[in-house]
Write an enzyme that holds these catalytic residues in place. Structure first.
Site, PDB file in Angstrom:
ATOM      1  N   ASP A 102       0.869  -1.164   0.000  1.00 29.64           N
ATOM      2  CA  ASP A 102       0.000   0.000   0.000  1.00 29.64           C
ATOM      3  C   ASP A 102       0.919   1.231   0.000  1.00 29.64           C
ATOM      4  O   ASP A 102       2.094   1.118   0.306  1.00 29.64           O
ATOM      5  CB  ASP A 102      -0.866  -0.101   1.260  1.00 29.64           C
ATOM      6  CG  ASP A 102      -1.449   1.212   1.683  1.00 29.64           C
ATOM      7  OD1 ASP A 102      -2.290   1.724   0.946  1.00 29.64           O
ATOM      8  OD2 ASP A 102      -1.074   1.710   2.754  1.00 29.64           O
ATOM      9  N   ASP A 117      -1.241  -0.558   6.163  1.00 32.03           N
ATOM     10  CA  ASP A 117      -1.296   0.066   7.484  1.00 32.03           C
ATOM     11  C   ASP A 117      -2.703   0.529   7.860  1.00 32.03           C
ATOM     12  O   ASP A 117      -3.034   0.617   9.024  1.00 32.03           O
ATOM     13  CB  ASP A 117      -0.374   1.286   7.517  1.00 32.03           C
ATOM     14  CG  ASP A 117      -0.916   2.400   6.638  1.00 32.03           C
ATOM     15  OD1 ASP A 117      -1.157   2.134   5.449  1.00 32.03           O
ATOM     16  OD2 ASP A 117      -1.136   3.511   7.143  1.00 32.03           O
ATOM     17  N   ASP A 151      -6.988  -1.197   4.392  1.00 32.21           N
ATOM     18  CA  ASP A 151      -6.162  -2.304   3.894  1.00 32.21           C
ATOM     19  C   ASP A 151      -6.569  -3.642   4.496  1.00 32.21           C
ATOM     20  O   ASP A 151      -6.152  -4.693   4.005  1.00 32.21           O
ATOM     21  CB  ASP A 151      -4.680  -2.058   4.220  1.00 32.21           C
ATOM     22  CG  ASP A 151      -4.159  -0.806   3.549  1.00 32.21           C
ATOM     23  OD1 ASP A 151      -4.534  -0.576   2.385  1.00 32.21           O
ATOM     24  OD2 ASP A 151      -3.392  -0.067   4.190  1.00 32.21           O
TER      25      ASP A 151
HETATM   26  P1  ADP Z   1      -3.588   4.328   0.134  1.00 24.79           P
HETATM   27  O1  ADP Z   1      -4.050   3.173  -0.682  1.00 24.79           O
HETATM   28  O2  ADP Z   1      -2.464   5.046  -0.531  1.00 24.79           O
HETATM   29  O3  ADP Z   1      -3.265   3.971   1.554  1.00 24.79           O
HETATM   30  P2  ADP Z   1      -6.252   5.237   0.797  1.00 24.79           P
HETATM   31  O4  ADP Z   1      -6.960   4.045   0.238  1.00 24.79           O
HETATM   32  O5  ADP Z   1      -6.206   5.399   2.273  1.00 24.79           O
HETATM   33  O6  ADP Z   1      -4.786   5.376   0.172  1.00 24.79           O
HETATM   34  O7  ADP Z   1      -6.905   6.512   0.212  1.00 24.79           O
HETATM   35  C1  ADP Z   1      -7.044   6.667  -1.172  1.00 24.79           C
HETATM   36  C2  ADP Z   1      -7.395   8.067  -1.560  1.00 24.79           C
HETATM   37  O8  ADP Z   1      -8.667   8.402  -1.010  1.00 24.79           O
HETATM   38  C3  ADP Z   1      -6.432   9.075  -1.014  1.00 24.79           C
HETATM   39  O9  ADP Z   1      -5.346   9.270  -1.859  1.00 24.79           O
HETATM   40  C4  ADP Z   1      -7.330  10.322  -0.997  1.00 24.79           C
HETATM   41  O10 ADP Z   1      -7.385  10.883  -2.273  1.00 24.79           O
HETATM   42  C5  ADP Z   1      -8.683   9.770  -0.646  1.00 24.79           C
HETATM   43  N1  ADP Z   1      -8.955   9.838   0.794  1.00 24.79           N
HETATM   44  C6  ADP Z   1      -9.161   8.816   1.629  1.00 24.79           C
HETATM   45  N2  ADP Z   1      -9.429   9.235   2.874  1.00 24.79           N
HETATM   46  C7  ADP Z   1      -9.336  10.578   2.840  1.00 24.79           C
HETATM   47  C8  ADP Z   1      -9.498  11.611   3.814  1.00 24.79           C
HETATM   48  N3  ADP Z   1      -9.755  11.340   5.104  1.00 24.79           N
HETATM   49  N4  ADP Z   1      -9.329  12.881   3.406  1.00 24.79           N
HETATM   50  C9  ADP Z   1      -9.060  13.155   2.132  1.00 24.79           C
HETATM   51  N5  ADP Z   1      -8.897  12.237   1.174  1.00 24.79           N
HETATM   52  C10 ADP Z   1      -9.050  10.956   1.503  1.00 24.79           C
HETATM   53 MG    MG Z   2      -2.431   3.283   3.697  1.00 31.71          MG
END
Ligand code: ADP
Ligand code: MG
Length: 625
Positions: free
Chosen positions: A321, A516, A520
């Site tokens: 991730d 993390d 996930d």
């Molecule tokens: P990653 O797979 O990199 O861990 P996430 O799945 O947590 O990313 O989030 C994916 C996308 O969703 C982020 O890049 C963001 O654009 C959006 N996102 C998720 N949660 C939030 C939040 N609390 N505030 C703003 N954007 C968010």
């Molecule tokens: Mg993450």
């Protein structure tokens, strides 16, 4: 050979040593063997009697276990050895019988010691909590045992000590190193109102902590339980080893029967029984698994069962991730672009209100920046997080939407700007108020220092790497390029990550997933081995099979190495046992091995396999607090 092992400077836990009965029994059988070999004329008439008596007395534990195995209908080394012993004695070879007894006793004692050493290494690792604790109850202050601390007690912790409980600081100020628990690499400042974890080290000042979780309910307690559980569950490879060992004993007995029928030579027959027995497999395997888990635990890698260590040794694809795993998860706001009619402060203020209840690192960045600018952040009246998309909240200003383009499309709000204007490696966060675009915030996160080296090491080991992220393509591609990752797929929702992993597994890949966040957790469950970063969300650590305390991605590489070495050691022992048994049985059947030599080969090879497995045990720790 049978000396107590030296375990260095550990004073608090007792080191495994040879027990009194074990030691004296070995000495007794050795003396009896010497006496029988010497054949003093005065005793010549009684040698038969002396021989039987010393075999029965000395070999008692072997016979007891053999009898138990017989009742349980399990074919074991003790059973076949008992048979061989009795046969040797029956044809008057008392010296041979006594030496075999001696070998078996020594081998079992050594095996016990090495397994103890493995357990000991684990126990030592886990016994880092202070055994007595100072508490303030009512007016007085008392010193009580750790098991007497109760929820609600005020626990006083001096600088340099380990925290005994999870709880909230009531008074005092200090820096606390929680690397062993949460994986936060640097000590963090803790004062009244802050949460602290049992097992972390209080560095600079004294702290008064109100105990809220004690013993097995603390995060530390759960880690301990996971490791102990890991020790008790048997990996499939262990079950396989046990089954194989059983078959080999049957094989030995069948060969012995054939030898007897064909040659009619009792000595050759006994030699066949003695030389085979397959204990190298049965003895070496649990030790190797224990050693692997212990070594990993020492490195800050919590493996929740031998099964997972075994699976880890077969992994050929690691899926990672992005935010919080490959990056620090401490992103910073790098730019704010308001739509006309709004100020940057207003955009940030609204976004911060909406993110106030969020656990996402991106929300953290927005809140920190609002703090830097001194904005007062309102508490939302309603809040909802949509994993992989963003958040929605209702405050005094109105309905605020914060997140990525998927999130906005789902709510029918259009942004007209092209995606990556000017900030290629930053993540774009859109903000809308009451259905109208308000502006965007650019947030950038740094890659972990060791991420590139870890990716490279994985690839050098022949492991495919793949980045699956919910972030937009430009930021994901920029990071992927920087780290040299094998593949990048962006814009994925949590369930899409899970689908991708299921898909990879369907195509025969053996997949580990490292993550993390809460988002996930489904993907971690779907992967063959789910690996959580230590500082990740609680649910994620619970869902994972492996937890990397200290958040160091190099530890992932280390864990893979240990797992592969474990599998290799076990395979070597399998192959070695088969070879020794096969060749030994052949030689013995043709009468080229006498029972004594057969016993020596059996025990020496078994010890070699046990020693081979001990190579996996963790080295002794020097810094015992
Ligand atoms: P990653 O797979 O990199 O861990 P996430 O799945 O947590 O990313 O989030 C994916 C996308 O969703 C982020 O890049 C963001 O654009 C959006 N996102 C998720 N949660 C939030 C939040 N609390 N505030 C703003 N954007 C968010
Ligand atoms: Mg993450």
């Amino acid at each position: 050979m049978a000396e107590p092992r030296n375990h260095g400077p550990s004073r608090h836990t007792s080191s495994p040593v040879l027990t009194w009965p074990e030691g004296s029994r070995i000495a007794f059988v050795a003396m009896a063997a010497a006496l029988v070999a010497w054949r003093p004329p005065a005793l010549a008439a009684h040698l038969r009697w002396i021989g039987w008596a010393s075999i029965l007395a000395g070999g008692f534990p072997i016979f007891a276990e053999a009898a138990e195995n017989l009742r349980a209908r399990r074919m074991t080394m003790e059973l076949s050895m008992t048979l061989a012993l009795v046969c040797a004695a029956a044809i008057g070879e008392f010296f041979t019988a006594l030496v075999i007894t001696l070998f078996v006793l020594v081998a079992e004692a050594l095996e016990g010691l090495t397994v103890d050493r493995g357990r000991h290494a684990l126990a030592e690792l886990l016994q880092v909590l202070p055994q007595t604790v100072r508490v303030r109850r009512g007016a007085g202050e008392e010193r009580v045992g750790l098991d007497q601390v109760r929820i609600g007690d005020l626990v006083l912790v001096n600088p340099g000590g380990r925290l005994p409980v999870d709880g909230r600081v009531e008074a005092g100020h200090s820096f606390v190193d929680a690397a062993a628990i949460t994986g936060e690499p640097v000590p963090v400042e803790r004062q009244a109102g802050d949460w602290v974890h049992a097992g972390s080290i209080n560095q600079t000042g004294s702290l008064d902590v109100r105990a809220e979780r004690i013993g097995p309910d603390t995060t530390f307690g759960r880690i301990v339980a996971a490791v102990e559980q890991a020790e008790q569950t048997r990996a499939p490879i262990q079950k396989l080893a046990d089954r194989l060992a059983g078959y080999l004993v049957y094989f030995a007995l069948a060969c012995a029967a054939a030898t007897w029928l064909v040659t009619g030579n009792l000595r050759s027959t006994i030699s066949v029984v003695i030389v085979a027995g397959a204990c190298g497999i049965a003895a070496g395997t649990p030790l190797a698994v224990l050693g692997g888990i212990g070594r990993c635990a020492r490195l800050g890698i919590i493996i929740k069962g031998g099964v997972y260590l075994e699976a880890l040794g077969r992994i050929d694809t690691v899926v990672l991730d992005k935010t919080g795993t490959l990056t620090f998860g401490f992103p910073e706001v790098v730019a704010i672009e308001p739509e006309s009619g709004h100020t940057p402060e207003a955009v940030l203020g609204c976004a911060a209100m909406a993110e106030r209840r969020s656990e996402h690192p991106l929300g953290g960045a927005i809140l920190r920046q609002a703090g830097v600018l001194g904005l007062a952040v309102e508490e939302p009246a309603q809040f909802q997080a949509l994993p992989g998309q963003g958040v929605r909240a209702l405050g005094a200003v109105g309905q605020v939407l914060v997140g990525n383009r998927t999130h906005f499309q789902a709510h029918g709000i259009a942004f007209n700007h092209p995606q990556q204007a000017g900030h290629p490696s930053a993540t774009e966060i859109l903000v809308a108020l009451d259905g109208q675009p308000m502006g965007r915030v650019w947030v950038a996160d740094r890659a972990r220092g060791e991420a590139r080296a870890a990716i490279q090491a994985l690839q050098a080991m022949g492991v495919h790497t793949l980045l699956l992220t919910g972030d937009a393509a430009p930021a994901a591609a920029a990071l992927g390029g920087e780290l040299g990752i094998g593949g990048v797929e962006a814009g994925l929702l949590p369930e899409q990550k899970q689908e991708r992993i299921a898909d990879l597994r369907k195509r025969g890949r053996r997949v580990a997933m490292v993550g993390d966040g809460i988002n996930d957790a489904p993907a971690l469950m779907e992967a063959e081995v789910g690996i959580a970063m230590g500082s990740g969300a609680d649910v994620t650590r619970e869902a994972a099979d492996v937890v990397l305390l200290g958040d160091d991605l190099m530890k992932l590489v280390e864990a893979l190495r240990v797992a592969r070495r474990m599998r290799k050691v076990i395979r070597q022992n399998f192959a070695g046992t088969l070879a020794v048994d096969g060749i030994g049985v052949g030689l013995a059947a043709f009468g080229w091995l006498n029972p004594l030599l057969a016993a020596f080969i059996h025990v020496a090879s078994e010890l070699a396999f046990i020693l081979n497995a001990t190579r996996l045990l963790p080295p002794h720790s020097k810094n015992n607090q």
